[in-house]
Design a protein around this motif. Structure first.
Motif, PDB file in Angstrom:
ATOM      1  N   GLY A   1      37.783  56.027 -42.568  1.00  0.00           N
ATOM      2  CA  GLY A   1      38.331  57.365 -42.675  1.00  0.00           C
ATOM      3  C   GLY A   1      39.827  57.372 -42.441  1.00  0.00           C
ATOM      4  O   GLY A   1      40.434  56.365 -42.081  1.00  0.00           O
ATOM      5  N   ILE A   2      40.423  58.534 -42.699  1.00  0.00           N
ATOM      6  CA  ILE A   2      41.851  58.734 -42.426  1.00  0.00           C
ATOM      7  C   ILE A   2      41.992  60.050 -41.666  1.00  0.00           C
ATOM      8  O   ILE A   2      41.495  61.070 -42.127  1.00  0.00           O
ATOM      9  N   PRO A   3      42.659  60.056 -40.505  1.00  0.00           N
ATOM     10  CA  PRO A   3      43.378  58.940 -39.891  1.00  0.00           C
ATOM     11  C   PRO A   3      42.427  57.906 -39.289  1.00  0.00           C
ATOM     12  O   PRO A   3      41.329  58.238 -38.849  1.00  0.00           O
ATOM     13  N   VAL A   4      42.873  56.673 -39.269  1.00  0.00           N
ATOM     14  CA  VAL A   4      42.152  55.595 -38.600  1.00  0.00           C
ATOM     15  C   VAL A   4      42.369  55.741 -37.099  1.00  0.00           C
ATOM     16  O   VAL A   4      43.483  56.048 -36.642  1.00  0.00           O
ATOM     17  N   ILE A   5      41.322  55.538 -36.331  1.00  0.00           N
ATOM     18  CA  ILE A   5      41.420  55.682 -34.881  1.00  0.00           C
ATOM     19  C   ILE A   5      42.555  54.793 -34.335  1.00  0.00           C
ATOM     20  O   ILE A   5      42.603  53.592 -34.600  1.00  0.00           O
ATOM     21  N   GLY A   6      43.456  55.386 -33.601  1.00  0.00           N
ATOM     22  CA  GLY A   6      44.520  54.638 -32.933  1.00  0.00           C
ATOM     23  C   GLY A   6      45.664  54.203 -33.815  1.00  0.00           C
ATOM     24  O   GLY A   6      46.622  53.596 -33.326  1.00  0.00           O
ATOM     25  N   SER A   7      45.598  54.502 -35.121  1.00  0.00           N
ATOM     26  CA  SER A   7      46.641  54.027 -36.029  1.00  0.00           C
ATOM     27  C   SER A   7      47.890  54.899 -35.956  1.00  0.00           C
ATOM     28  O   SER A   7      47.803  56.124 -35.839  1.00  0.00           O
ATOM     29  N   THR A   8      49.061  54.248 -36.054  1.00  0.00           N
ATOM     30  CA  THR A   8      50.325  54.969 -36.160  1.00  0.00           C
ATOM     31  C   THR A   8      50.925  54.822 -37.559  1.00  0.00           C
ATOM     32  O   THR A   8      52.112  55.084 -37.767  1.00  0.00           O
ATOM     33  N   HIS A   9      50.105  54.384 -38.521  1.00  0.00           N
ATOM     34  CA  HIS A   9      50.568  54.298 -39.911  1.00  0.00           C
ATOM     35  C   HIS A   9      51.034  55.691 -40.348  1.00  0.00           C
ATOM     36  O   HIS A   9      50.410  56.702 -40.002  1.00  0.00           O
ATOM     37  N   PRO A  10      52.108  55.787 -41.117  1.00  0.00           N
ATOM     38  CA  PRO A  10      52.638  57.099 -41.505  1.00  0.00           C
ATOM     39  C   PRO A  10      51.618  58.016 -42.173  1.00  0.00           C
ATOM     40  O   PRO A  10      51.625  59.233 -41.938  1.00  0.00           O
ATOM     41  N   VAL A  11      50.732  57.463 -43.005  1.00  0.00           N
ATOM     42  CA  VAL A  11      49.731  58.314 -43.653  1.00  0.00           C
ATOM     43  C   VAL A  11      48.756  58.874 -42.622  1.00  0.00           C
ATOM     44  O   VAL A  11      48.322  60.027 -42.719  1.00  0.00           O
ATOM     45  N   CYS A  12      48.433  58.075 -41.617  1.00  0.00           N
ATOM     46  CA  CYS A  12      47.532  58.557 -40.562  1.00  0.00           C
ATOM     47  C   CYS A  12      48.186  59.633 -39.712  1.00  0.00           C
ATOM     48  O   CYS A  12      47.483  60.431 -39.076  1.00  0.00           O
ATOM     49  N   MET A  13      49.501  59.690 -39.708  1.00  0.00           N
ATOM     50  CA  MET A  13      50.233  60.684 -38.923  1.00  0.00           C
ATOM     51  C   MET A  13      50.612  61.905 -39.754  1.00  0.00           C
ATOM     52  O   MET A  13      51.223  62.844 -39.258  1.00  0.00           O
ATOM     53  N   SER A  14      50.228  61.918 -41.038  1.00  0.00           N
ATOM     54  CA  SER A  14      50.625  62.981 -41.957  1.00  0.00           C
ATOM     55  C   SER A  14      50.036  64.325 -41.553  1.00  0.00           C
ATOM     56  O   SER A  14      48.902  64.416 -41.074  1.00  0.00           O
ATOM     57  N   ASP A  15      50.792  65.394 -41.812  1.00  0.00           N
ATOM     58  CA  ASP A  15      50.317  66.760 -41.594  1.00  0.00           C
ATOM     59  C   ASP A  15      49.667  67.349 -42.847  1.00  0.00           C
ATOM     60  O   ASP A  15      49.131  68.456 -42.790  1.00  0.00           O
ATOM     61  N   ASP A  16      49.751  66.650 -43.961  1.00  0.00           N
ATOM     62  CA  ASP A  16      49.159  67.143 -45.206  1.00  0.00           C
ATOM     63  C   ASP A  16      47.637  67.032 -45.109  1.00  0.00           C
ATOM     64  O   ASP A  16      47.109  65.931 -44.921  1.00  0.00           O
ATOM     65  N   PRO A  17      46.890  68.130 -45.228  1.00  0.00           N
ATOM     66  CA  PRO A  17      45.426  68.036 -45.134  1.00  0.00           C
ATOM     67  C   PRO A  17      44.805  67.133 -46.181  1.00  0.00           C
ATOM     68  O   PRO A  17      43.713  66.594 -45.963  1.00  0.00           O
ATOM     69  N   LYS A  18      45.492  66.915 -47.304  1.00  0.00           N
ATOM     70  CA  LYS A  18      44.953  66.031 -48.341  1.00  0.00           C
ATOM     71  C   LYS A  18      45.049  64.563 -47.939  1.00  0.00           C
ATOM     72  O   LYS A  18      44.448  63.708 -48.595  1.00  0.00           O
ATOM     73  N   ASP A  19      45.793  64.265 -46.883  1.00  0.00           N
ATOM     74  CA  ASP A  19      45.853  62.898 -46.369  1.00  0.00           C
ATOM     75  C   ASP A  19      44.812  62.640 -45.279  1.00  0.00           C
ATOM     76  O   ASP A  19      44.772  61.543 -44.719  1.00  0.00           O
ATOM     77  N   LYS A  20      43.982  63.614 -44.993  1.00  0.00           N
ATOM     78  CA  LYS A  20      42.910  63.450 -43.995  1.00  0.00           C
ATOM     79  C   LYS A  20      41.595  63.324 -44.750  1.00  0.00           C
ATOM     80  O   LYS A  20      41.179  64.254 -45.446  1.00  0.00           O
ATOM     81  N   ARG A  21      40.947  62.166 -44.622  1.00  0.00           N
ATOM     82  CA  ARG A  21      39.797  61.861 -45.460  1.00  0.00           C
ATOM     83  C   ARG A  21      38.600  61.418 -44.624  1.00  0.00           C
ATOM     84  O   ARG A  21      38.680  60.447 -43.879  1.00  0.00           O
TER      85      ARG A  21
END
Length: 253
Positions: A13-33
């Protein structure tokens, strides 16, 4: 027919648990999967393809009161780990129909042994009407579904065609005879994990090559990793008839 993408993410899934990757930190709801699954609502039937670990959350966001079946692509955890959350449907409607090939059914029986025992069964545990699939069309009540045999690395898994819509996830290769089943599609849903190659999933370049072969009118990518990049940026880079799916997207066909 209405298709709802319950989840479009890869196994973590996204965000990945504990990840600081920029996509995982995104505020765009379409980046949450959430993990991949779709809800299919036909004129007379409603069913899901796969029920992963986010199944409860997904159906609270997309409420339905009745399902006519769960159709499985394969037995990996991100596709089956929500089976226990079938219980509310069982309490309302009785036995729930499961559709899967023999190997997947055996995996379900091992993982959820308490659901499949025949003696001293715990009260309230759901019971199932099991339909064993082979690589031939079958009917889910009045809806005809055609399996598409693809390979997830070396593991054979099923995609499915319903009318002029097809759904394929976790593919790395698709044999030529199975590609023929994808001719004349209005919409193809196909996995595309990321830009870099992967040993058991199509990357974006490989997925685009399949699209060139089968020529659907429109394609949506699913089973997407955070390594694919930001939804908005990737969407802009794709051909005009190819899109990234996102959670809770609905299609009317």
């Amino acid at each position: 027919m209405k298709i709802t993408f319950l989840g479009t993410g890869t196994s973590q899934g996204i965000p990945v648990i504990g990840s600081t990757h920029p996509v995982c930190m995104s505020d765009d709801p379409k980046d949450k999967r959430l993990r991949v699954s779709i809800l299919v609502e036909c004129e007379t039937e409603t069913f899901v393809i796969d029920c992963g670990p986010d199944f409860r959350t997904q159906l609270l966001a997309n409420p339905v009161n009745h399902i006519d079946g769960v159709v499985f692509t394969h037995e990996h955890s991100d596709h089956i780990a929500g089976l226990d959350d079938i219980r509310p449907f069982y309490f309302r409607q009785g036995d729930v129909s499961l559709y899967a090939e023999d190997r997947v059914i055996e995996a379900l029986k091992k993982r959820y042994h308490y659901m499949f025992v025949t003696e001293n069964k715990y009260p309230g545990v759901p019971t199932f009407d099991i339909h064993q699939l082979i690589n031939k069309p079958f009917n889910l009540k009045q809806t005809t579904i055609t399996p598409i045999q693809v390979y997830h690395g070396k593991l054979p898994v099923f995609g499915y065609r319903i009318h002029d819509f097809a759904y394929i996830t976790d593919a790395k290769t698709i044999p030529d005879e199975e590609l023929k089943k994808l001719e004349g599609l209005d919409v193809l849903v196909l996995n595309a994990l990321r830009e870099e190659p992967h040993h058991s999933h199509l990357n974006i370049e490989e997925a685009l090559e399949i699209i060139k072969k089968v020529k659907p009118k429109k394609t949506y990518f699913t089973h997407i990793s955070h390594y694919m990049g930001f939804h908005a940026e990737v969407e802009e880079s794709l051909p005009k008839n190819v899109h990234l799916a996102y959670d809770n997207l609905t299609l009317e066909l």
